[in-house]
Design an enzyme around this catalytic site. Structure first.
Site, short mmCIF file in Angstrom:
data_model
loop_
_atom_site.label_atom_id
_atom_site.label_comp_id
_atom_site.label_asym_id
_atom_site.label_seq_id
_atom_site.Cartn_x
_atom_site.Cartn_y
_atom_site.Cartn_z
N ARG B 256 0.96 -1.04 -0.02
CA ARG B 256 -0.14 0.07 0.00
C ARG B 256 0.86 1.17 0.11
O ARG B 256 1.53 1.36 1.20
CB ARG B 256 -0.78 -0.01 1.15
N HIS B 260 -3.23 4.45 4.85
CA HIS B 260 -4.44 3.21 5.05
C HIS B 260 -5.56 4.08 4.52
O HIS B 260 -6.32 3.65 3.88
CB HIS B 260 -4.34 3.11 6.47
N TYR B 269 4.64 4.96 11.52
CA TYR B 269 4.80 3.42 11.71
C TYR B 269 5.40 2.78 10.73
O TYR B 269 5.92 1.61 10.82
CB TYR B 269 3.38 2.61 11.82
C1 LIG Z 1 -14.09 -5.75 11.84
C2 LIG Z 1 -13.53 -4.72 11.83
N1 LIG Z 1 -12.52 -4.37 12.71
C3 LIG Z 1 -11.78 -3.09 12.56
C4 LIG Z 1 -11.68 -2.25 11.64
C5 LIG Z 1 -10.94 -1.01 11.55
N2 LIG Z 1 -10.14 -1.32 10.24
C6 LIG Z 1 -10.42 -0.68 9.16
S1 LIG Z 1 -9.19 -1.34 8.20
C7 LIG Z 1 -8.22 -2.22 9.20
C8 LIG Z 1 -7.15 -2.94 8.60
C9 LIG Z 1 -7.58 -3.89 7.74
O1 LIG Z 1 -6.21 -4.59 6.99
P1 LIG Z 1 -6.22 -5.62 5.75
O2 LIG Z 1 -7.31 -6.38 6.13
O3 LIG Z 1 -4.81 -5.88 5.80
O4 LIG Z 1 -6.80 -4.35 4.62
P2 LIG Z 1 -5.82 -3.17 3.94
O5 LIG Z 1 -6.67 -1.95 4.72
O6 LIG Z 1 -4.54 -3.11 4.28
O7 LIG Z 1 -6.39 -3.02 2.51
C10 LIG Z 1 -8.96 -2.05 10.43
C11 LIG Z 1 -8.46 -2.73 11.68
C12 LIG Z 1 -12.90 -2.53 10.66
N3 LIG Z 1 -13.18 -1.67 9.77
N4 LIG Z 1 -13.61 -3.76 10.58
#
Ligand SMILES: Cc1ncc(C[n+]2csc(CCOP(=O)(O)OP(=O)(O)O)c2C)c(N)n1
Lengths: 322, 357
Positions: B256, B260, B269
């Site tokens: 990425r 985020h 980080y």
């Molecule tokens: C069930 C849930 N827990 C926490 C969040 C908050 N949150 C949004 S994105 C994220 C990280 C997701 O990481 P990843 O699955 O690797 O996807 P990326 O964002 O890297 O595309 C978190 C913890 C959420 N949206 N849904």
């Protein structure tokens, strides 16, 4: 924290966690992004460096975060996990309802779950879908849980400290949109007992009950109301301090309840029932509720139309005074 | 024989177009020049949409936005391998895949403007709306892939999710269900190394995410996620298998490049050197060099494409703004139930909403 320092709510959370980590070696803080980044709202910023054996990042797994806490607690620790947004506690709801809430009763008091689950809730920050819910009634509906909603920095520090020290589980819901509102002086080692309401503003004509994000809005609304309004913040939604509310309604004869959550099966209904049970003959007008609607919290383009604002709250209060 | 090995597994990784621009001719998918250019243009469109969205957000026009900058190959390559009547079951960072599958940029911008209209399923495409709860949607893709099979159709569902999502129980359940029901489903995990601030090493001790398929008894494979041709090749193969009731988990290894979401500050980080190293592996540049080397793309055509993309997105922004201005707040009551229950109708009227017709 030097005594009486002015803190914003998010800082009050951080300083209270820091003080409790310092005071009690059993306190363990963890959650998604809680470590290195210090949480998405920065509530835990710096704590991982200071307490590197008791502050942890967790995998993205809320059932895991809540469920692991049951085990940590069983070994004598005091888990204080963060759930990034309240709606994602749904992912851990089965652990919450099936185990966290029932550990004490299932084991006839031999194993308890002194866990404080912190989570931001509510609208007003223009966030994404499912980042703005107010599910307090759902948590309060689970026997064995305590539900706490602070409305100011000092209250946050006081209530969080009591929650962490409490022998039973607490869902601690922090109103997101107040996180960075104006600071207030927070005394060191401040404690606000759970289960006690606060009369935020005394008045004679009507009792308005509001908590969390809606308290500020309510205090603004009452400035425009033609009448003397008593504002009560229950602070703990379960167990709720019915006595303070009932006493107030007996005095004023009128009652309105304000919450951000949907109207149907919201806590306003519960409060009305209690007033009905204990102060029915003191009522001089039908009670009023000013709440969110029975719709999914809309995304931010329509959010302002959903969340009760001062104008809607003032109208609701005025209807009780007619 | 008190102790013996009863199961062993290996994980393969595929790369067609390498970082130093060498090409594995044997694995090169047979795509026409036009198709290759289409893929290139799709990636560019998505990149530009993200860039514009970030700057609109900075000016306060859009809400929180999750850009896919750096992940275009993983999404475009896989979505490109789908038929029009297949399904895309996305997470919240799936702009490139949705664009390829037919969601107009205007609608994505409406979503970013906080309008429910942006989540409507665009006519004729099987794209579900963004799933905000991490890891919740792969189960839906399994239901779709199974449902299509039960109705004797061979459509597949590709579901997109991140490395962080693989920690959620729902994702394990989805992989397992897919195996049990022979679901016509492809799982596309974009391992972009981070879940917000949490590095993959803190997410799992598994060496690859592809191997998560092993426990569910389905196939797992890894691909260089910045190599659009490699992703296309692996996805096409997986989709062919899925049409046949053999679900596949693909781990696309990528990065990425930006934040985020627009509320995140990655400098808290991760180190600049790391992001710079990945800049050199940019998926768009990689395909661009390949196309230039083959004489398919020159500067003039590049400029044409840029111009077209720029115009399209500018129009989409205008259209989304206009839709936002015409917004009816009472709309929040309208699609909750097929027929508005009396309680809700009372609230709707008190709100000042007017009945349809
Ligand atoms: C069930 C849930 N827990 C926490 C969040 C908050 N949150 C949004 S994105 C994220 C990280 C997701 O990481 P990843 O699955 O690797 O996807 P990326 O964002 O890297 O595309 C978190 C913890 C959420 N949206 N849904």
């Amino acid at each position: 924290m030097s005594d009486g320092e002015r803190l914003r709510m998010i800082e009050a959370v951080r300083e209270t966690l820091r003080a409790e980590l310092e005071r009690d070696d059993d306190v363990v803080v963890y959650g998604e992004d809680v470590g290195r980044a210090g949480g998405v709202f920065r509530a835990t910023q710096g704590l991982a460096e200071e307490f590197d054996d008791r502050v942890f990042d967790a995998p993205v797994a809320e059932a895991g975060i809540v469920g692991v806490g049951v085990g940590l607690a069983a070994t004598g620790l005091r888990p204080v996990p963060e759930i990034q947004f309240q709606s994602f506690l749904y992912q851990g709801f089965h652990q919450l309802a099936q185990h966290v809430a029932r550990m004490r009763s299932r084991t006839r008091g031999t194993v308890s779950c002194p866990m404080t689950i912190r989570t931001p809730y509510g609208g007003g920050i223009h966030a994404l879908e499912l980042h703005s819910e107010s599910f307090e009634a759902g948590f309060a509906h689970v026997p064995g849980l305590q539900v706490v909603v602070p409305a100011s920095p000092a209250e946050t520090a006081g209530l969080l400290r009591s929650a962490i020290r409490d022998p039973d589980p607490v869902v601690f819901m922090e109103p997101t949109r107040l996180y960075r509102a104006a600071g207030e002086s927070v005394p060191d080692d401040h404690e606000v007992p759970l289960g006690e309401a606060r009369v935020v503003q005394p008045g004679d004509d009507v009792t308005v009950v509001a908590w969390g994000s809606m308290l500020k809005e309510t205090l603004e609304a009452v400035e425009d109301v033609d009448g003397s309004v008593e504002v009560v913040d229950p602070r703990t939604l379960y167990p709720m301090d019915t006595a303070t509310i009932v006493e107030s309604v007996r005095k004023t004869g009128r009652c309105a309840v304000v919450h951000e959550a949907p109207k149907t099966s919201g806590l306003a209904g519960e409060i009305f029932a209690r007033v009905n049970e204990e102060a029915f003959y003191h009522l001089e007008a039908p009670m009023e509720r000013v709440t969110g609607y029975d719709v999914p919290v809309p995304m931010f383009a329509r959010e302002d139309a959903y969340v009760p604002d001062a104008a809607r709250i003032a109208e609701g209060i005025e209807r009780t005074l007619e | 024989m008190p102790r013996e090995t009863v199961a062993e597994f290996a994980v393969e990784e595929v790369q067609v177009l390498s970082e130093d621009e060498t090409v594995d001719e044997e694995l090169l998918p047979d795509l026409s020049d036009d198709e290759l250019l289409e893929m290139y243009e799709s990636m560019k469109r998505s990149r530009r949409l993200d860039e514009r969205a970030i700057s609109l957000q900075r000016r306060g026009e859009l809400g929180t936005y999750a850009p896919a900058i750096g992940q275009e190959a993983a999404q475009v390559g896989s979505a490109y391998a789908l038929a029009d009547d297949d399904w895309v079951v996305p997470s919240f960072r799936e702009g490139p895949a949705l664009l390829v599958h037919g969601t107009p940029p205007e609608q994505m911008l409406q979503y970013a403007l906080g309008m429910e209209e942006g989540a409507e399923i665009p006519g004729g495409t099987g794209a579900l709306p963004p799933a905000i709860p991490v890891g919740s949607q792969p189960l839906h893709a399994v239901g779709i892939g199974w449902g299509e099979a039960l109705q004797d159709r061979d459509n597949v569902a590709v579901t997109y999710f991140g490395d962080g999502a693989t920690s959620e129980g729902d994702v394990y359940e989805a992989l397992n269900f897919a195996g049990v029901y022979d679901a016509q489903t492809v799982f596309l995990c974009q391992n972009n190394q981070y879940a917000i601030s949490t590095r993959i090493e803190k997410q799992t001790q598994a060496e690859t995410l592809a191997q998560k398929a092993v426990a569910a008894g389905i196939e797992g494979i890894r691909v260089d996620g910045n190599d659009v041709l490699g992703v296309y090749r692996v996805a096409r193969e997986a989709i062919r298998k899925a049409r046949n009731g053999e679900p596949v988990l693909i781990e696309a290894l990528t990065y990425r490049r930006s934040m985020h979401t627009t509320s995140d500050d990655p400098s808290a980080y991760r180190e600049d050197e790391e992001s710079e190293a990945w800049e050199a592996r940019d998926p768009i540049v990689r395909l661009q060099v390949f196309l230039e080397d083959r004489g398919i793309l020159d500067q003039e055509l590049e400029e044409d494409i840029d111009e077209r993309v720029e115009e399209e997105i500018a129009d989409a922004i205008d259209a989304a703004r206009a839709a936002n201005e015409a917004l009816d707040p009472a709309d929040m009551f309208r699609h909750v139930y097929d027929e508005m229950p009396p309680e809700l109708e009372r609230q709707f009227e008190a709100f000042g909403g007017e009945a349809d017709e």
